[in-house]
Design an enzyme around this catalytic site. Structure first.
Site, PDB file in Angstrom:
ATOM      1  N   ARG A  57       8.247 -54.039 -26.444  1.00 35.90           N
ATOM      2  CA  ARG A  57       7.767 -55.066 -25.507  1.00 35.90           C
ATOM      3  C   ARG A  57       8.520 -56.371 -25.589  1.00 35.90           C
ATOM      4  O   ARG A  57       8.901 -56.943 -24.578  1.00 35.90           O
ATOM      5  CB  ARG A  57       6.292 -55.391 -25.777  1.00 35.90           C
ATOM      6  N   THR A  58       8.681 -56.881 -26.824  1.00 35.15           N
ATOM      7  CA  THR A  58       9.291 -58.203 -26.929  1.00 35.15           C
ATOM      8  C   THR A  58      10.729 -58.141 -26.428  1.00 35.15           C
ATOM      9  O   THR A  58      11.170 -59.001 -25.664  1.00 35.15           O
ATOM     10  CB  THR A  58       9.213 -58.728 -28.377  1.00 35.15           C
ATOM     11  N   LYS A  86      30.486 -55.034 -42.410  1.00 32.26           N
ATOM     12  CA  LYS A  86      31.773 -55.308 -43.073  1.00 32.26           C
ATOM     13  C   LYS A  86      31.641 -56.465 -44.051  1.00 32.26           C
ATOM     14  O   LYS A  86      32.626 -56.965 -44.580  1.00 32.26           O
ATOM     15  CB  LYS A  86      32.832 -55.661 -42.030  1.00 32.26           C
ATOM     16  N   ARG A 107      15.091 -61.257 -33.483  1.00 26.36           N
ATOM     17  CA  ARG A 107      13.989 -60.698 -34.270  1.00 26.36           C
ATOM     18  C   ARG A 107      14.584 -60.130 -35.555  1.00 26.36           C
ATOM     19  O   ARG A 107      15.550 -59.377 -35.510  1.00 26.36           O
ATOM     20  CB  ARG A 107      13.288 -59.592 -33.495  1.00 26.36           C
ATOM     21  N   HIS A 140       5.474 -65.308 -34.922  1.00 27.00           N
ATOM     22  CA  HIS A 140       5.809 -64.690 -33.636  1.00 27.00           C
ATOM     23  C   HIS A 140       5.370 -65.673 -32.535  1.00 27.00           C
ATOM     24  O   HIS A 140       4.413 -65.426 -31.804  1.00 27.00           O
ATOM     25  CB  HIS A 140       5.080 -63.351 -33.517  1.00 27.00           C
TER      26      HIS A 140
HETATM   27  C1  NCD Z   1       3.798 -57.181 -32.530  1.00 28.29           C
HETATM   28  C2  NCD Z   1       4.906 -57.540 -33.493  1.00 28.29           C
HETATM   29  O1  NCD Z   1       6.017 -57.048 -33.386  1.00 28.29           O
HETATM   30  O2  NCD Z   1       4.612 -58.342 -34.364  1.00 28.29           O
HETATM   31  N1  NCD Z   1       4.271 -56.506 -31.409  1.00 28.29           N
HETATM   32  C3  NCD Z   1       4.775 -57.239 -30.372  1.00 28.29           C
HETATM   33  O3  NCD Z   1       5.647 -58.058 -30.540  1.00 28.29           O
HETATM   34  N2  NCD Z   1       4.198 -57.050 -29.185  1.00 28.29           N
HETATM   35  C4  NCD Z   1       2.647 -56.526 -33.162  1.00 28.29           C
HETATM   36  C5  NCD Z   1       2.864 -55.311 -33.992  1.00 28.29           C
HETATM   37  O4  NCD Z   1       3.963 -54.784 -34.143  1.00 28.29           O
HETATM   38  O5  NCD Z   1       1.857 -54.831 -34.520  1.00 28.29           O
END
Ligand code: NCD
Length: 328
Positions: A57-58, A86, A107, A140
């Site tokens: 999703r993200t 490397k 991320r 997040h």
């Molecule tokens: C969450 C995350 O990655 O922290 N998911 C997301 O970004 N929608 C929640 C999760 O992974 O449980």
């Protein structure tokens, strides 16, 4: 707005402004002409999506939020295909990305990396903004924004988030979404939080201290059924077993921390059921049919909120307001 590393940059006026802007982006994008005009707003910009931790999703919502504004994107989704294998340092990799793009969305499995990237940017001649799309089990911030937007919309007819009692359930210890969302709650008046978790996964002391310092009342319980009728929203989370050090998830009975048809009967008619997704067994699929289930909307809201946020970063939000005023 430049870097979005954590929730500290947000205050209530900015949150309200972002929520309003999110609705405007959605509305303008509905008409093909509006969608085309939005794509002109940042069409000279390029973004890098650097996701070295799993994401559906993200990643997709950030990617598509960029496309909504006409931003072209490139990606690395696995450190093993970058020069990090490397021996290139994290800092040199980030600096390299910044040579080609105007925005880095990242991320990482470890906390602190987005902050390190932002610090590095602040020390080089051509810095680009860093957006944290999830750092370890810690933060997040953009998920917290779309959660705020979804909550505000769910309570549109009843005064918004102010004054609401919000339950957060599941792995509160290692769930970065509930940690960031709890922090943003300080901007809302009269909110009460209820943390519902097995002992092993209760909310960490740093968040509790934060809430205490800011006078945000919270309670903790393991008894979901007792508390459910008092909640205006329940934010359910998955057990983050990827962070297990000793297989601890397998020893916890999660059955008392799930929402199914029985729990729906205990919940207020007006309540909102939220989940950042992906879900495990903590929300039964039957719940999807219930009008209080907000998580699929929450998912789509993520794209619009992230488009609004990126529009702010590139300073094209005023143009969105103008497009919206012409289209209405
Ligand atoms: C969450 C995350 O990655 O922290 N998911 C997301 O970004 N929608 C929640 C999760 O992974 O449980």
């Amino acid at each position: 707005m430049f870097h979005v590393v954590d929730t500290t940059i947000f205050d209530r006026p900015l949150l309200d402004d972002l929520c309003e802007l999110t609705t405007l982006v959605r509305t303008v994008a509905k008409a093909p002409e509006g969608a085309r005009q939005l794509q002109q707003l940042a069409s000279t910009k390029r973004a890098m999506l650097y996701f070295t931790q799993p994401s559906t999703r993200t990643f997709l919502s950030m990617n598509n939020a960029c496309h909504v504004l006409g931003i072209r994107t490139s990606e690395i989704r696995n450190a093993s295909v970058s020069s990090e294998v490397k021996g290139e340092t994290f800092e040199d990799s980030i600096r390299t990305f910044s040579s080609y793009v105007d925005l880095i969305v990242m991320r990482t499995p470890d906390p602190g990396y987005a902050a390190r990237a932002a610090e590095l940017m602040d020390s080089i001649p051509r810095p680009v903004p860093i957006v944290n799309a999830g750092s370890g089990s810690d933060k997040h911030p953009t998920q917290a924004l779309l959660d705020i937007y979804t909550l505000e919309r769910s309570f549109e007819g009843s005064g918004g988030i102010d004054g609401k009692t919000i339950g957060m359930m599941g792995d509160l210890k290692r769930g970065r979404t509930v940690r960031s969302l709890s922090r943003l709650m300080r901007h809302y008046e009269g909110v009460k939080l209820v943390f519902i978790a097995p002992d092993t996964f209760e909310m960490e002391p740093d968040i509790k201290a934060f809430l205490n310092e800011r006078g945000i009342p919270f309670t903790e319980t393991g008894r979901l059924h007792e508390i459910l009728p008092t909640l205006d929203a329940i934010y359910v989370t998955r057990i983050q077993s990827e962070h297990d050090v000793d297989n601890e998830s397998s020893r916890v009975d999660l059955a008392p921390f799930t929402i199914g048809t029985h729990e729906l009967g205990l919940l207020k008619k007006t309540a909102a059921i939220m989940h950042p997704l992906p879900r495990g067994p903590e929300i039964a699929v039957e719940v999807d049919e219930d009008s209080r289930a907000m998580y699929w909307r929450q998912e789509r809201n993520g794209m619009w909120m992230r488009a609004a946020l990126i529009a702010k970063i590139f300073d094209v939000d005023q143009q969105i307001r103008e497009l919206a005023s012409h289209s209405s």
